[in-house]
Write a protein that holds these residues in place. Structure first.
Motif, PDB file in Angstrom:
ATOM      1  N   VAL A  38       1.579  -1.048  -1.605  1.00 48.90           N
ATOM      2  CA  VAL A  38       2.344  -0.018  -0.867  1.00 48.90           C
ATOM      3  C   VAL A  38       1.601   0.597   0.328  1.00 48.90           C
ATOM      4  N   ASN A  39       2.219   0.643   1.321  1.00 45.03           N
ATOM      5  CA  ASN A  39       1.669   0.923   2.488  1.00 45.03           C
ATOM      6  C   ASN A  39       1.663   2.456   2.552  1.00 45.03           C
ATOM      7  N   LEU A  40       0.713   3.356   2.187  1.00 45.40           N
ATOM      8  CA  LEU A  40       0.652   4.512   2.093  1.00 45.40           C
ATOM      9  C   LEU A  40       1.092   5.083   3.465  1.00 45.40           C
ATOM     10  N   SER A  41       0.889   4.835   4.694  1.00 49.70           N
ATOM     11  CA  SER A  41       1.200   5.437   5.683  1.00 49.70           C
ATOM     12  C   SER A  41       2.615   5.537   6.081  1.00 49.70           C
ATOM     13  N   THR A  47       5.326  14.735  -0.841  1.00 50.49           N
ATOM     14  CA  THR A  47       5.283  14.048  -2.172  1.00 50.49           C
ATOM     15  C   THR A  47       4.553  14.902  -3.334  1.00 50.49           C
ATOM     16  N   MET A  48       5.016  14.996  -4.401  1.00 50.47           N
ATOM     17  CA  MET A  48       4.463  15.442  -5.555  1.00 50.47           C
ATOM     18  C   MET A  48       3.979  14.322  -6.502  1.00 50.47           C
ATOM     19  N   ILE A  49       2.586  14.450  -6.596  1.00 48.22           N
ATOM     20  CA  ILE A  49       2.507  13.488  -7.926  1.00 48.22           C
ATOM     21  C   ILE A  49       1.836  14.135  -9.032  1.00 48.22           C
ATOM     22  N   ALA A  50       2.375  13.861 -10.074  1.00 59.95           N
ATOM     23  CA  ALA A  50       2.046  14.559 -11.369  1.00 59.95           C
ATOM     24  C   ALA A  50       1.729  13.801 -12.668  1.00 59.95           C
ATOM     25  N   PRO A  60      -5.867  10.623 -15.297  1.00 59.39           N
ATOM     26  CA  PRO A  60      -6.072  11.525 -14.210  1.00 59.39           C
ATOM     27  C   PRO A  60      -6.843  11.233 -12.911  1.00 59.39           C
ATOM     28  N   PRO A  61      -8.183  10.931 -13.121  1.00 59.93           N
ATOM     29  CA  PRO A  61      -8.874  10.678 -12.083  1.00 59.93           C
ATOM     30  C   PRO A  61      -8.362   9.817 -11.060  1.00 59.93           C
ATOM     31  N   ALA A  62      -7.711   8.737 -11.680  1.00 61.73           N
ATOM     32  CA  ALA A  62      -6.871   7.439 -10.708  1.00 61.73           C
ATOM     33  C   ALA A  62      -5.788   8.146  -9.851  1.00 61.73           C
ATOM     34  N   ALA A  67      -3.117  10.836  -5.304  1.00 61.69           N
ATOM     35  CA  ALA A  67      -2.416  12.075  -4.470  1.00 61.69           C
ATOM     36  C   ALA A  67      -3.308  12.442  -3.395  1.00 61.69           C
ATOM     37  N   THR A  68      -4.727  12.239  -3.400  1.00 60.57           N
ATOM     38  CA  THR A  68      -5.632  12.888  -2.192  1.00 60.57           C
ATOM     39  C   THR A  68      -5.322  11.707  -1.117  1.00 60.57           C
ATOM     40  N   MET A  69      -5.231  10.432  -1.414  1.00 65.20           N
ATOM     41  CA  MET A  69      -5.111   9.349  -0.391  1.00 65.20           C
ATOM     42  C   MET A  69      -3.759   9.769   0.471  1.00 65.20           C
ATOM     43  N   MET A  70      -2.578  10.295  -0.281  1.00 64.45           N
ATOM     44  CA  MET A  70      -1.186  10.562   0.298  1.00 64.45           C
ATOM     45  C   MET A  70      -1.060  11.749   0.769  1.00 64.45           C
TER      46      MET A  70
END
Length: 108
Positions: A38-41, A47-50, A60-62, A67-70
């Motif tokens: 996936v090209n996050l850019s 976006t919400m990651i849950a 959770p850490p992964a 989420a931080t990267m995005m």
């Protein structure tokens, strides 16, 4: 059925196990082993990651790292595992309400 260990009875575990589809193992592998590029850019939508804090398929850490990267909103629901989110009404309903609230607040 090991991943369905959080169900109160063997019968309820068997009930949900029987609902798994043939593609389920492939989907689980792809979703939890980061095998799809996936090209996050290119992700420009809010976006919400849950996830559930007890999720052993996507720890959770992964997920927090993703989420931080995005630059996404990260939500972790305590006491909930992977299967709980989809199969147990006592857990999926509050999760669905949280997601709906986020959508209304973020998108309108």
């Amino acid at each position: 059925h090991r991943d369905l260990h959080s169900f109160p009875t063997r019968r309820s575990s068997d009930l949900y196990y029987a609902q798994l589809q043939p593609e389920s193992p492939v989907a689980v592998w792809e979703a939890t082993r980061w095998t799809i590029p996936v090209n996050l850019s290119q992700v420009i939508a809010p976006t919400m990651i849950a996830e559930g804090a007890l999720d052993t398929l996507t720890p959770p850490p992964a997920v927090h790292t993703l989420a931080t990267m995005m630059n996404a909103r990260y939500v972790e629901w305590a006491g909930i595992g992977h299967c709980d989110l989809m199969l147990k009404s006592s857990t999926w309903l509050p999760v669905a309400q949280d997601i709906q609230n986020w959508l209304v607040t973020t998108i309108g």
